[in-house]
Motif scaffolding. Structure first.
Motif, PDB file in Angstrom:
ATOM      1  N   UNK A 131      17.206  55.198 -15.739  1.00 35.78           N
ATOM      2  CA  UNK A 131      17.880  54.263 -14.848  1.00 35.78           C
ATOM      3  C   UNK A 131      16.953  53.169 -14.357  1.00 35.78           C
ATOM      4  N   UNK A 132      17.497  52.295 -13.513  1.00 34.33           N
ATOM      5  CA  UNK A 132      16.753  51.159 -12.987  1.00 34.33           C
ATOM      6  C   UNK A 132      15.458  51.591 -12.288  1.00 34.33           C
ATOM      7  N   UNK A 133      15.595  52.534 -11.353  1.00 35.85           N
ATOM      8  CA  UNK A 133      14.453  52.923 -10.529  1.00 35.85           C
ATOM      9  C   UNK A 133      13.343  53.536 -11.374  1.00 35.85           C
ATOM     10  N   UNK A 134      13.714  54.426 -12.302  1.00 33.88           N
ATOM     11  CA  UNK A 134      12.709  55.066 -13.144  1.00 33.88           C
ATOM     12  C   UNK A 134      11.962  54.061 -13.995  1.00 33.88           C
ATOM     13  N   UNK A 135      12.669  53.094 -14.522  1.00 36.80           N
ATOM     14  CA  UNK A 135      12.049  52.071 -15.358  1.00 36.80           C
ATOM     15  C   UNK A 135      11.012  51.281 -14.558  1.00 36.80           C
ATOM     16  N   UNK A 136      11.393  50.830 -13.384  1.00 34.64           N
ATOM     17  CA  UNK A 136      10.474  50.044 -12.554  1.00 34.64           C
ATOM     18  C   UNK A 136       9.288  50.879 -12.094  1.00 34.64           C
ATOM     19  N   UNK A 137       9.529  52.147 -11.755  1.00 31.13           N
ATOM     20  CA  UNK A 137       8.449  53.014 -11.278  1.00 31.13           C
ATOM     21  C   UNK A 137       7.407  53.281 -12.353  1.00 31.13           C
TER      22      UNK A 137
ATOM     23  N   UNK B 181       4.930  61.425 -13.755  1.00 31.21           N
ATOM     24  CA  UNK B 181       5.824  61.778 -12.655  1.00 31.21           C
ATOM     25  C   UNK B 181       6.912  60.745 -12.449  1.00 31.21           C
ATOM     26  N   UNK B 182       6.544  59.462 -12.532  1.00 28.53           N
ATOM     27  CA  UNK B 182       7.526  58.389 -12.324  1.00 28.53           C
ATOM     28  C   UNK B 182       8.598  58.415 -13.398  1.00 28.53           C
ATOM     29  N   UNK B 183       8.198  58.679 -14.634  1.00 33.10           N
ATOM     30  CA  UNK B 183       9.165  58.681 -15.714  1.00 33.10           C
ATOM     31  C   UNK B 183      10.011  59.941 -15.761  1.00 33.10           C
ATOM     32  N   UNK B 184       9.367  61.091 -15.626  1.00 27.04           N
ATOM     33  CA  UNK B 184      10.079  62.351 -15.790  1.00 27.04           C
ATOM     34  C   UNK B 184      11.034  62.645 -14.648  1.00 27.04           C
ATOM     35  N   UNK B 185      10.760  62.083 -13.478  1.00 27.47           N
ATOM     36  CA  UNK B 185      11.650  62.324 -12.338  1.00 27.47           C
ATOM     37  C   UNK B 185      13.031  61.713 -12.541  1.00 27.47           C
ATOM     38  N   UNK B 186      13.126  60.656 -13.334  1.00 22.54           N
ATOM     39  CA  UNK B 186      14.414  59.958 -13.503  1.00 22.54           C
ATOM     40  C   UNK B 186      14.918  60.009 -14.938  1.00 22.54           C
ATOM     41  N   UNK B 187      14.159  60.619 -15.829  1.00 22.41           N
ATOM     42  CA  UNK B 187      14.539  60.670 -17.240  1.00 22.41           C
ATOM     43  C   UNK B 187      15.540  61.794 -17.482  1.00 22.41           C
TER      44      UNK B 187
END
Length: 436
Positions: free
Chosen positions: A271-277, A363-369
């Motif tokens: 999603x948007x947030x995961x991509x930016x993070x 962590x940034x990617x896996x949390x929203x993937x």
């Protein structure tokens, strides 16, 4: 007249020991027996035992047969033990010895070989333990929420692996400030896909194919992911991204497989947030933008040239379409370029070997993937490095071949599509060209 054996001279008054060969050690320390020349052959004098500190020891210049007694038979013939004729290394033997004979080592030498070996073993164990721990930590964070077993009437699998990579406009986990900063607008019903790409990873290198969101597709029969109800084919056509809004990932996969006859092995969504993070965790992504553009809807405002994009700028870059004449086709090219670049940068030693970058990025990617239930971290890694190879020149990127449009929707070129799918299923080099 000197009555001492050859090579010995010194005090003969009362103590019974000569001064030796000039050594710093007293003769008693070297266990030299007193000899009486006038005693005649075979004479042996019993002397009281020496103190422990001066007691002779085996191998210290005294032959084994004399270590327990004081047989002077050797001295009657002029033979002196402890010199160059014995096994011991005595004073003046030319080897720098200390006169104590074999088996004596005043200072043990450091065993550097053994120390280095154990240091290397320890390092390997630590690295291995850290790697295994990281793997299970990251694998446990994967959100396996997409059940591809609900997809019906699937085409046969081919050679290689096909990943469907989806970027959605999901606002999950975003605050109002983040929505404003990222220019995401208000909430949408059901969510939509902003980008869809098929990544084929095979023996002839990876191929990345963008599927325009405005592609005209036929909605097939499918089973509702929540209701379990089967919906028949009605001949209905719609935009590809609308199928995701209708029934989520399962219907999107079913629609792509039905319209392409290409089997999808794994599903990956962000999603948007995961991509930016992810971009921010990497410290930004360096992009070469050949021509500047602006778009108020996405918040894009870029000048031409090489520049480092932060998370918000990166999201604006891949979402912009109204600034281009070809709109969605130009956007898909930017999405391909950015995804391949971010994969290449994330795979550098500066990221993989730096825990202060690696763990925040993971962590940034896996949390929203979101991935399919059968996908593991190894599969994700394979996809990641295949994406990197596209940028490195070992793969190919293209848009889905387009033959025209109808009602504002893009129509796929069926002849080229059939050839493309055949080459992918047979894991052959892709010769079909798309609308790039």
């Amino acid at each position: 007249m000197n009555e001492w054996p050859q090579g010995r001279s010194g005090d003969q008054s009362g103590n019974g020991y000569g001064r030796g060969s000039g050594s710093a050690q007293p003769e008693g320390a070297r266990a030299m027996p007193q000899v009486r020349r006038d005693a005649g052959p075979g004479y042996q004098r019993n002397e009281p035992p020496l103190p422990p500190s001066l007691s002779p020891r085996r191998g210290a210049g005294v032959p084994p047969q004399q270590s327990q007694g004081y047989d002077d038979s050797g001295y009657n013939t002029g033979q002196v033990y402890g010199g160059g004729g014995g096994r011991g290394r005595g004073a003046g033997d030319g080897h720098g010895g200390d006169g104590y004979g074999d088996g004596y080592d005043a200072r043990p030498r450091p065993r550097w070989g053994r120390r280095i070996k154990w240091a290397l073993i320890t390092l390997v164990v630590v690295v291995l333990a850290a790697s295994i721990g990281t793997y299970f930590w990251a694998d446990g964070k994967l959100r396996r929420e997409v059940d591809l077993s609900k997809v019906i009437d699937r085409p046969a699998t081919g050679d290689g692996t096909n990943y469907l990579i989806v970027g959605t406009d999901s606002r999950e986990g975003m605050t109002d400030d983040m929505k404003q900063k990222l220019h995401t607008g208000g909430p949408t019903d059901g969510g939509r896909t902003d980008s869809m790409l098929i990544l084929h990873d095979g023996s002839n290198g990876p191929t990345l194919i963008s599927l325009p969101r405005d592609s005209n597709v036929e909605v097939p029969s499918y089973v509702g992911s929540t209701s379990g109800k089967k919906y028949p084919v009605t001949g209905r056509h719609t935009k590809l991204n609308a199928t995701y809004a209708e029934d989520g990932p399962a219907l999107l996969v079913r629609t792509i497989e039905y319209n392409t006859h290409l089997h999808i092995d794994h599903y990956v969504e962000i999603g948007f947030a995961g991509f930016a993070n992810i971009v921010d965790a990497l410290g930004g992504v360096e992009m070469d933008i050949p021509k500047g553009f602006k778009d108020k809807d996405s918040g894009a405002d870029f000048k031409a040239g090489t520049q480092t994009l932060n998370g918000a700028q990166a999201l604006a870059f891949v979402r912009t379409r109204h600034a281009f004449a070809s709109q969605d086709l130009e956007r898909t090219k930017n999405q391909q370029k950015f995804l391949a670049t971010i994969a290449k940068q994330a795979a550098t030693p500066g990221t993989l070997l730096n825990p202060f970058k690696l763990y925040p990025t993971l962590g940034a990617g896996l949390d929203t993937l979101k991935v399919d239930k059968d996908m593991n971290l190894w599969d994700l890694g394979q996809m990641f490095f295949a994406m990197k190879d596209v940028t490195s020149g070992n793969g190919k990127s293209m848009n889905m071949p387009i033959s025209g449009s109808t009602g504002g929707n893009l129509v796929w070129d069926q002849a080229k599509l059939k050839q493309l799918v055949q080459q992918l299923n047979n894991d052959e080099p892709v010769t079909v060209t798309g609308n790039n």
